[in-house]
Design an enzyme around this catalytic site. Structure first.
Site, short mmCIF file in Angstrom:
data_model
loop_
_atom_site.label_atom_id
_atom_site.label_comp_id
_atom_site.label_asym_id
_atom_site.label_seq_id
_atom_site.Cartn_x
_atom_site.Cartn_y
_atom_site.Cartn_z
N MET A 30 41.84 -9.96 -12.29
CA MET A 30 43.20 -10.47 -12.09
C MET A 30 43.49 -11.59 -13.10
SD MET A 30 44.29 -10.12 -8.14
CE MET A 30 43.56 -11.62 -7.54
N LEU A 33 40.26 -15.64 -16.68
CA LEU A 33 38.88 -15.22 -16.86
C LEU A 33 37.93 -16.39 -17.14
CD1 LEU A 33 39.43 -11.98 -19.00
CD2 LEU A 33 39.47 -12.25 -16.52
N HIS A 37 33.38 -13.25 -15.43
CA HIS A 37 34.00 -12.01 -15.92
C HIS A 37 33.31 -11.53 -17.19
CE1 HIS A 37 37.43 -13.85 -13.60
NE2 HIS A 37 37.43 -12.64 -13.10
N GLY A 162 31.80 -8.34 -9.32
CA GLY A 162 30.88 -9.45 -9.08
C GLY A 162 30.45 -9.53 -7.63
N GLN A 168 34.43 -7.29 -0.59
CA GLN A 168 35.28 -6.41 -1.40
C GLN A 168 34.47 -5.25 -1.98
OE1 GLN A 168 38.37 -7.81 -4.42
NE2 GLN A 168 36.64 -7.38 -5.75
#
Length: 296
Positions: A30, A33, A37, A162, A168
């Site tokens: 999203m 960063l 990331h 991650g 998630q």
């Protein structure tokens, strides 16, 4: 690195370079960063031939519209970081490229949109009922919605996420299995600041003083891991709650020790082959999550 803002142009390019012998890796983000990331892109580069990153602040996974409007946006810096990391393609669509008016209206009315399932019955069971799911209604439906869209658009062989967003990951793995999507989900370790704080885009919203306070979260988790060899789960939970209670700027949303497969809380380590300690804390106005694997 080539930047695309539309699905048509992205797919046209991918179709021109895709070959059976080439592995496509996707890193969905999203934006805003950081080194966490970058570690996902590096993991993808080690295993894949074509690296696609996406930057899209997904409106359907925010149950708090203030959280959405406050989400940091650093597109120029993000592009530079991805280019230096060796990303080949960046997909950065606008909202109306990813969602129809009807889909957005359902979100505004706080109605759950299941069109992303393409008519397949998808049931996350209890995975989305605990922890983040209990505190953020509709969040994981929005996550599954946007990730399934990205998978169908890019058609990656592998996708990288991650460990920090542990719940998630479980939702995405379940979605992939239930929709029979041909993509392998790769979990990458949490990347931390020198003082232990898990790297997160939300850290940008912390003041200098709040940033110092935030390191308490990882300190608690690391101590829990150490104590887990000799203490009961009840004792570990009491310890974590007491530690957060010493910091007046912090409010504990939850601390749970869960079965790493089902995400259900356990009361004894014998109840699960693998276990993870998960925490969510609100520091002033910023909500932070973290976790540590206790048993694998």
């Amino acid at each position: 690195m080539i930047l695309f803002n539309t699905i048509v142009e992205l797919q046209k390019h991918l179709n021109s370079i895709r070959k059976p012998s080439k592995i496509v890796g996707l890193v969905p983000t999203m934006g805003a960063l950081h080194k966490g990331h970058v570690s996902l892109v590096e993991a993808a580069k080690a295993q894949c031939d074509i690296i696609v990153a996406s930057i899209f602040v997904n409106p359907t996974q925010f149950n708090d519209l203030n959280d959405l409007s406050n989400y940091p946006k650093t597109m120029d810096a993000d592009c530079q970081l991805l280019q230096k990391s060796g990303c080949d393609i960046l997909f950065a669509p606008e909202i109306d490229e990813m969602y129809s008016t009807q889909e957005l209206n359902l979100k505004r009315q706080q109605l759950e949109d299941r069109s992303w399932t393409n008519g397949i019955h998808v049931d996350f069971g209890l995975l989305d009922k605990v922890m983040e799911g209990a505190h953020r209604p509709g969040h994981f439906n929005g996550v599954a919605q946007v990730v399934s869209k990205l998978f169908r658009i890019v058609k990656p062989d592998m996708a990288y996420f991650g460990q920090k967003d542990f719940q998630q990951l479980a939702i995405i793995k379940s979605m992939v299995n239930q929709l029979a999507l041909p993509v392998e989900i790769i979990m990458c370790p949490i990347v931390r600041e020198p003082d232990g704080l898990a790297m997160s885009s939300r850290n940008m919203r912390l003041t200098v003083e709040e940033r110092k306070t935030a390191s308490l979260i990882s300190k608690i988790l690391f101590k829990i891991k150490e104590l887990s060899k000799t203490k009961t789960i009840s004792e570990l939970k009491s310890f974590a709650e007491a530690q957060i209670g010493t910091e007046p700027k912090m409010r504990l949303d939850y601390f749970e020790i869960v079965n790493a497969e089902t995400l259900q809380p356990i009361t004894d380590f014998s109840q699960a082959d693998s276990a993870t300690a998960c925490i969510a804390v609100v520091l002033e106005t910023v909500r932070l999550i973290d976790n540590v694997i206790l048993k694998e």
